[in-house]
Design a protein around this motif. Sequence first.
Motif, PDB file in Angstrom:
ATOM      1  N   PRO A 149       0.828  -1.205   0.000  1.00 27.92           N
ATOM      2  CA  PRO A 149       0.000   0.000   0.000  1.00 27.92           C
ATOM      3  C   PRO A 149       0.867   1.262   0.000  1.00 27.92           C
ATOM      4  N   GLN A 150       0.472   2.217  -0.813  1.00 25.40           N
ATOM      5  CA  GLN A 150       1.192   3.490  -0.893  1.00 25.40           C
ATOM      6  C   GLN A 150       0.669   4.429   0.192  1.00 25.40           C
ATOM      7  N   MET A 152      -0.751   7.490   1.923  1.00 30.00           N
ATOM      8  CA  MET A 152      -1.513   8.603   1.373  1.00 30.00           C
ATOM      9  C   MET A 152      -1.012   9.922   1.947  1.00 30.00           C
ATOM     10  N   ARG A 247      -0.466   5.057  -7.683  1.00 32.93           N
ATOM     11  CA  ARG A 247       0.008   3.799  -7.124  1.00 32.93           C
ATOM     12  C   ARG A 247      -0.888   3.359  -5.970  1.00 32.93           C
ATOM     13  N   ALA A 248      -1.341   4.307  -5.161  1.00 35.79           N
ATOM     14  CA  ALA A 248      -2.235   3.972  -4.049  1.00 35.79           C
ATOM     15  C   ALA A 248      -3.549   3.397  -4.559  1.00 35.79           C
ATOM     16  N   ASP A 252      -4.770  -0.445  -3.966  1.00 36.53           N
ATOM     17  CA  ASP A 252      -6.080  -0.595  -3.334  1.00 36.53           C
ATOM     18  C   ASP A 252      -7.002  -1.445  -4.200  1.00 36.53           C
TER      19      ASP A 252
END
Length: 299
Positions: A149-150, A152, A247-248, A252
């Motif tokens: 996960p990126q 946020m 990327r997030a 996701d």
Amino acid sequence: MTLPAGLTQRPLTLADAAAVAAIMAAEELRDTGEAGIEEADLVADWQRPSFDITDRTVGVLDGDRLVAYAELAGQDRAAAAVDPAHHGRGIGTHLAGWLQERARAAGSGVVGMPVPQGSPGDRLLEALGFRVRWTSWVLALPAGKVIEPQPMPDGYRLREATGADHRAAWTVIEDAFLEWSVRERQPFADFAAQVLGRPGFAPWNLRVAVGPDGEVVGAVVVFLAGELGYVDKVAVHRDRRGLGLARALLADAFAQARAHGATRSELSTDSRTGALGLYERVGMEVTSVWLNRAIDVAG
């Protein structure tokens, strides 16, 4: 553009979606080793309010069995498939001619379609004078691979889109895609038919990135096809890029697909977007290469 002897043709209807999907899947399996098309994909496309299925499609039949099809999906965007068992009968050549006539009648100066690189369809279109417009790649996340996960940025979050977000998500996606795609803006009603009205749609299929002010600044569309999670679209507002939101959203979407039963994940991109490197950097691998071949049709 004479249809081979013993065959007939007619416009398609929504009731033909399953048969067409089976033909497309058979060709994809033969050409690439896997088939990603689903009946729901065709129903979603064909039910667009702007699409006249009677005028823009044709099915070729051997007796009462559908063995090939073609559609002019947009002003210059087409698709076609022939059951591999019926290759060599001149059906593909006939369909290529039909598509050129339909595109010309629709006022387009060019028409093109995607074909797997090096496939019989690719070789046929090249022989018929179709040039390469762009290259596309299908990429997969290898089994067991996880995109971390990126993080946020402060104040940003990811969540399911609500009804109040649908037009904002459409706007973000259309704005981003129109930066490199030469076409008219897709009407919201068409987006709603393809995404929200797709058979089997669930709220988790449309996810959004929301900024500190509550504005939708990114969106991703992800579907489940059997055990395959497929990212159909991902986009971030131009002035919010560089924050890691793409990327997030991607991580996701794949996580959501896995949570709903996917064992592998896939997406496609093409040479107009410049996004291939992004997907390779997160660990995705190219599984097939497609060429969009086109020909001028102006009369």
